[in-house]
Design an enzyme around this catalytic site. Structure first.
Site, PDB file in Angstrom:
ATOM      1  CE1 TYR A  23      -8.960  69.484  44.929  1.00 26.02           C
ATOM      2  CE2 TYR A  23      -9.834  67.449  44.032  1.00 26.02           C
ATOM      3  CZ  TYR A  23      -9.662  68.315  45.102  1.00 26.02           C
ATOM      4  OH  TYR A  23     -10.199  68.024  46.321  1.00 26.02           O
ATOM      5  N   GLY A 160     -11.711  53.545  47.135  1.00 25.22           N
ATOM      6  CA  GLY A 160     -11.444  54.644  48.046  1.00 25.22           C
ATOM      7  C   GLY A 160     -11.687  54.273  49.494  1.00 25.22           C
ATOM      8  NE  ARG A 161     -16.849  56.033  49.701  1.00 22.15           N
ATOM      9  CZ  ARG A 161     -18.006  56.372  49.137  1.00 22.15           C
ATOM     10  NH1 ARG A 161     -18.875  57.077  49.839  1.00 22.15           N
ATOM     11  NH2 ARG A 161     -18.284  56.007  47.889  1.00 22.15           N
TER      12      ARG A 161
HETATM   13  C1  LIG Z   1     -10.975  60.750  52.135  1.00 21.57           C
HETATM   14  C2  LIG Z   1     -11.022  60.633  50.628  1.00 21.57           C
HETATM   15  C3  LIG Z   1     -10.040  61.242  49.870  1.00 21.57           C
HETATM   16  C4  LIG Z   1     -10.062  61.170  48.473  1.00 21.57           C
HETATM   17  N1  LIG Z   1      -9.077  61.768  47.741  1.00 21.57           N
HETATM   18  C5  LIG Z   1      -9.087  61.680  46.398  1.00 21.57           C
HETATM   19  C6  LIG Z   1      -8.060  62.274  45.625  1.00 21.57           C
HETATM   20  O1  LIG Z   1      -7.116  62.877  46.147  1.00 21.57           O
HETATM   21  N2  LIG Z   1      -8.131  62.151  44.277  1.00 21.57           N
HETATM   22  C7  LIG Z   1      -9.150  61.482  43.662  1.00 21.57           C
HETATM   23  O2  LIG Z   1      -9.167  61.412  42.432  1.00 21.57           O
HETATM   24  N3  LIG Z   1     -10.148  60.896  44.369  1.00 21.57           N
HETATM   25  C8  LIG Z   1     -10.122  60.989  45.710  1.00 21.57           C
HETATM   26  N4  LIG Z   1     -11.136  60.403  46.442  1.00 21.57           N
HETATM   27  C9  LIG Z   1     -12.214  59.695  45.723  1.00 21.57           C
HETATM   28  C10 LIG Z   1     -11.906  58.214  45.620  1.00 21.57           C
HETATM   29  O3  LIG Z   1     -10.778  57.983  44.794  1.00 21.57           O
HETATM   30  C11 LIG Z   1     -13.089  57.446  45.024  1.00 21.57           C
HETATM   31  O4  LIG Z   1     -13.353  57.878  43.720  1.00 21.57           O
HETATM   32  C12 LIG Z   1     -14.357  57.610  45.867  1.00 21.57           C
HETATM   33  O5  LIG Z   1     -14.056  57.471  47.249  1.00 21.57           O
HETATM   34  C13 LIG Z   1     -15.409  56.583  45.465  1.00 21.57           C
HETATM   35  O6  LIG Z   1     -14.885  55.289  45.560  1.00 21.57           O
HETATM   36  P1  LIG Z   1     -15.249  54.333  46.817  1.00 21.57           P
HETATM   37  O7  LIG Z   1     -16.727  54.045  46.687  1.00 21.57           O
HETATM   38  O8  LIG Z   1     -14.382  53.109  46.620  1.00 21.57           O
HETATM   39  O9  LIG Z   1     -14.934  55.079  48.071  1.00 21.57           O
HETATM   40  C14 LIG Z   1     -11.114  60.455  47.831  1.00 21.57           C
HETATM   41  C15 LIG Z   1     -12.093  59.832  48.615  1.00 21.57           C
HETATM   42  C16 LIG Z   1     -12.069  59.916  50.005  1.00 21.57           C
HETATM   43  C17 LIG Z   1     -13.145  59.213  50.794  1.00 21.57           C
END
Ligand SMILES: Cc1cc2nc3c(=O)[nH]c(=O)nc-3n(C[C@H](O)[C@H](O)[C@H](O)COP(=O)(O)O)c2cc1C
Length: 203
Positions: A23, A160-161
């Site tokens: 971004y 995240g998820r």
């Molecule tokens: C639907 C969705 C939206 C996300 N939006 C952002 C975001 O706006 N900014 C960001 O830095 N990461 C965003 N992420 C990434 C998450 O912060 C995280 O790094 C990523 O999902 C991996 O972590 P997890 O294994 O806990 O899901 C997003 C992830 C998902 C699935």
């Protein structure tokens, strides 16, 4: 600055500056995308300049303790490979050197292996609490979050998820309870679906 002020006025604890994942602020950091020849392009320090200036301005608006920042050095998503490891170290080093005096709330690092030397160097140089995350390859779980804290000495893990799918994730992790499965087909949607309709344990 206005958005940060409105967020805090609306009752949020703070804001996170998104300097990751391809971004706008990330585009200034990376030589892949920043081809400027003015004071905001060229050297690592110059490419980091805008991010530091934004952080300083937002911190002045809502207080540094209400401002975190997220970075994803060389994570390689959305068209920013950052393939030169020396440049990555110099750029993010310059960034955290600029951020260090501001006293921000935390440094959130998304990196395939946040246990690596770069992450630890950034943490030391920034003097900021570290929030770690391994990126998209494997969803964070209760166990992997705990292991990541141990492996990185992180102050917290970004989730995240699992959090998207479980509005009461903290209670579920505390209790070792079952979790809702995230539904990727509703990610990044434009309706309430996938945002407000995952059930709570007690629902
Ligand atoms: C639907 C969705 C939206 C996300 N939006 C952002 C975001 O706006 N900014 C960001 O830095 N990461 C965003 N992420 C990434 C998450 O912060 C995280 O790094 C990523 O999902 C991996 O972590 P997890 O294994 O806990 O899901 C997003 C992830 C998902 C699935």
């Amino acid at each position: 600055m206005a958005a940060a002020r409105r967020a805090v006025d609306a009752g949020l604890d703070g804001v996170e500056l998104h300097s990751a994942n391809g971004y706008l602020l990330h585009e200034f950091l990376a030589p892949d995308t920043n081809h400027r020849t003015d004071a905001y392009g060229g050297s690592p320090q110059a490419r980091a300049r805008l991010v530091v200036e934004v952080a300083r301005a937002v911190a002045a608006e809502v207080g540094p303790g209400r401002v975190g920042i997220r970075i994803s050095p060389a994570h390689g998503v959305q068209g920013i490979p950052e393939a030169d490891a020396d440049d990555v170290a110099a750029t993010y080093g310059a960034l955290v050197d600029g951020l260090a005096p501001l006293g921000l709330a935390y440094l959130s690092v998304l990196r395939a292996d946040p246990t690596d030397e770069l992450t630890q160097d950034l943490r030391r140089r920034s003097g900021m609490p570290l929030v770690a995350n391994r990126g998209f390859s494997t969803p964070t779980t209760r166990e992997s979050a705990s292991a990541l804290v141990d492996a990185t000495d992180a102050d917290a893990v970004a989730v995240g998820r699992a959090l998207i799918a479980n509005p009461d994730l903290v209670e579920r992790w505390r209790a070792g309870a079952d979790e809702n499965e995230p539904d990727p087909s509703t990610f990044y949607g434009t309706t309430a679906e996938g945002y407000t309709d995952y059930p709570r344990l007690t629902a």
